[in-house]
Motif scaffolding. Structure first.
Motif, short mmCIF file in Angstrom:
data_model
loop_
_atom_site.label_atom_id
_atom_site.label_comp_id
_atom_site.label_asym_id
_atom_site.label_seq_id
_atom_site.Cartn_x
_atom_site.Cartn_y
_atom_site.Cartn_z
N ARG A 20 0.81 -1.22 0.00
CA ARG A 20 0.00 0.00 0.00
C ARG A 20 0.85 1.27 0.00
NH1 ARG A 20 -4.00 -2.21 4.81
NH2 ARG A 20 -4.80 -4.03 3.66
N LEU A 21 2.15 1.11 0.02
CA LEU A 21 3.03 2.28 -0.07
C LEU A 21 2.98 2.85 -1.49
CD1 LEU A 21 6.11 0.88 1.89
CD2 LEU A 21 4.57 2.69 2.68
N LEU A 22 3.17 4.15 -1.59
CA LEU A 22 3.16 4.78 -2.91
C LEU A 22 4.37 4.34 -3.72
CD1 LEU A 22 2.09 8.46 -2.10
CD2 LEU A 22 0.65 6.49 -2.68
N GLU A 23 4.16 4.17 -5.01
CA GLU A 23 5.25 3.83 -5.91
C GLU A 23 5.87 5.10 -6.48
OE1 GLU A 23 3.51 1.28 -8.81
OE2 GLU A 23 3.23 -0.39 -7.40
N LYS A 24 7.04 4.95 -7.06
CA LYS A 24 7.76 6.11 -7.60
C LYS A 24 6.93 6.84 -8.66
CE LYS A 24 12.23 7.54 -9.48
NZ LYS A 24 11.64 8.44 -10.50
N GLY A 25 6.21 6.09 -9.48
CA GLY A 25 5.41 6.72 -10.52
C GLY A 25 4.33 7.62 -9.95
N GLN A 26 3.75 7.23 -8.83
CA GLN A 26 2.72 8.05 -8.19
C GLN A 26 3.32 9.32 -7.61
OE1 GLN A 26 1.52 4.65 -5.77
NE2 GLN A 26 -0.55 4.74 -6.65
N ILE A 27 4.49 9.19 -7.01
CA ILE A 27 5.19 10.37 -6.50
C ILE A 27 5.54 11.31 -7.66
CG2 ILE A 27 7.30 11.18 -5.39
CD1 ILE A 27 5.37 9.94 -3.42
N ASP A 28 6.03 10.74 -8.76
CA ASP A 28 6.41 11.56 -9.92
C ASP A 28 5.21 12.33 -10.46
OD1 ASP A 28 9.04 10.79 -9.82
OD2 ASP A 28 8.84 9.19 -11.30
N ARG A 29 4.04 11.69 -10.48
CA ARG A 29 2.84 12.38 -10.97
C ARG A 29 2.49 13.57 -10.08
NH1 ARG A 29 -2.19 9.15 -11.38
NH2 ARG A 29 -2.92 11.10 -12.32
N MET A 30 2.66 13.42 -8.78
CA MET A 30 2.42 14.55 -7.88
C MET A 30 3.40 15.68 -8.16
SD MET A 30 1.51 12.97 -4.12
CE MET A 30 1.17 14.62 -3.48
N VAL A 31 4.65 15.33 -8.38
CA VAL A 31 5.67 16.35 -8.66
C VAL A 31 5.35 17.09 -9.95
CG1 VAL A 31 8.11 16.74 -9.16
CG2 VAL A 31 7.46 15.07 -7.43
N GLU A 32 4.86 16.37 -10.94
CA GLU A 32 4.58 16.97 -12.25
C GLU A 32 3.27 17.75 -12.27
OE1 GLU A 32 6.56 17.13 -14.73
OE2 GLU A 32 8.12 15.82 -13.90
N ALA A 33 2.48 17.66 -11.22
CA ALA A 33 1.21 18.38 -11.17
C ALA A 33 1.44 19.88 -11.32
CB ALA A 33 0.49 18.08 -9.87
N ARG A 34 0.47 20.56 -11.92
CA ARG A 34 0.63 21.99 -12.20
C ARG A 34 0.53 22.86 -10.95
NH1 ARG A 34 -3.89 22.27 -16.77
NH2 ARG A 34 -4.80 20.87 -15.20
N ASN A 35 -0.17 22.38 -9.95
CA ASN A 35 -0.35 23.17 -8.73
C ASN A 35 -0.68 22.25 -7.56
OD1 ASN A 35 -3.22 22.59 -8.94
ND2 ASN A 35 -3.28 24.18 -10.54
#
Length: 334
Positions: A20-35
């Protein structure tokens, strides 16, 4: 055999929690979010969905993180056969709460409830508050009880809030090493932690131009780096300090951390590399079938995950460039 079965069940539960821990791809999507709002929406598509749905705005993310931290500790306490092991990691939250309560006590004000940790510590918050009301600290662990008494006496002579931090930080590591006395893996882990904190403290104290008498007071117990290194090199160029630790396990952390410190007067890189070092240390041991390693790995991974979310949300709220946020991120555990 029964004991093995007990630990096998606990490790199996930990393995489920790891999924249930977040994967790197999910973290990357948060980083790439516009705001910040979009980053929170990405988080809402993960196991954090229910918690995100309860937030009224992006600025309440700390409530989400605090609640998730408390739930993580309560969950592992519900099934792990050695509660004392969980308490070793929970102790830092007890000490955090003691700092908040002591500072409020000496200032004669009510403690700020928003910065108190609930659920994660090994000592219920209501119990800590009762100790202050009754001025009776007998139920604290010995090292913490002694620290509180030392602070109460010292504050009369020198009413400096920094004393609270210095004395309790030292007591925390005394407490941790006392609890981990028969657990070599944890002794090694916290020895690394103490060393890395002491290196960072050395850099800060050196920058402030403080003397060895002060540095000696704020260095944590439990580290195995020779204190003479810190004493002898306090007045030497940082390159000499880096060279002295070139053959230590912390060579990369120190070299790159000092480089950024000299260029930007920032310890961000050092802190990231130190966290990555510790996470890598526990990740190497995560596949043990019995013993504390799997649980330790999960707790550190969860805390690391919450730190990643915090870094991203703070960055997005303050409109930092994506690359600047990414530079601050730690590795992920899974």
């Amino acid at each position: 055999m029964a004991n093995d079965t007990k630990y096998a069940y606990a490790v199996a539960r930990v393995r489920v929690l790891e999924t249930r821990l977040l994967e790197k791809g999910q973290i990357d999507r948060m980083v790439e979010a516009r705001n910040a709002q979009e980053a929170l929406q990405v988080l809402g598509e993960t196991v954090y969905g229910n918690a995100v749905a309860e937030l009224e705005d992006v600025y309440q993310y700390e409530e989400l993180l605090g609640g998730e931290l408390g739930r993580a500790y309560q969950t592992v306490r519900s099934f792990y056969p050695e509660p004392a092991l969980v308490d070793i990691f929970a102790a830092k939250y007890d000490v955090h709460n003691l700092k908040v309560l002591l500072k409020a006590h000496f200032l004669g004000i009510e403690p700020d409830e928003t910065i108190l940790s609930t659920g994660a510590g090994s000592i219920p918050l209501d119990s800590l508050k009762a100790m202050f009301r009754e001025e009776d600290f007998r139920d604290l662990p010995p090292a913490l009880r002694a620290a509180v008494e030392e602070i109460r006496e010292a504050f009369v002579q020198e009413p400096d809030p920094q004393l609270i931090d210095i004395i309790l930080d030292r007591a925390l590591y005394e407490h941790i090493f006392a609890m981990a006395e028969k657990l070599p893996f944890l002794q090694e882990l916290f020895t690394h932690k103490a060393n890395l904190v002491n290196i960072k403290t050395f850099l800060r104290v050196k920058n402030l131009g403080r003397d060895w008498a002060f540095l000696e007071k704020v260095l944590l117990p439990g580290g195995d780096l020779d204190r003479d290194i810190f004493r002898e090199l306090l007045d030497e160029p940082l390159e000499v300090f880096s060279d002295r630790l070139a053959m230590s396990p912390y060579a990369q952390v120190v070299e790159e951390g000092i480089r950024e410190w000299q260029e930007r007067q920032s310890l961000t890189r050092f802190e990231k590399l130190a966290d990555d070092f510790l996470l890598h240390f526990v990740r190497e041991k995560k596949h043990a079938s019995f013993g504390p390693e799997p649980l330790v790995g999960y707790l550190m991974a969860k805390e690391n995950e919450l730190k990643l979310i915090r870094i991203i949300m703070v960055g997005k709220i303050n409109r930092l460039p994506t690359e600047e946020i990414r530079e601050r991120l730690r590795d992920v555990y899974v």
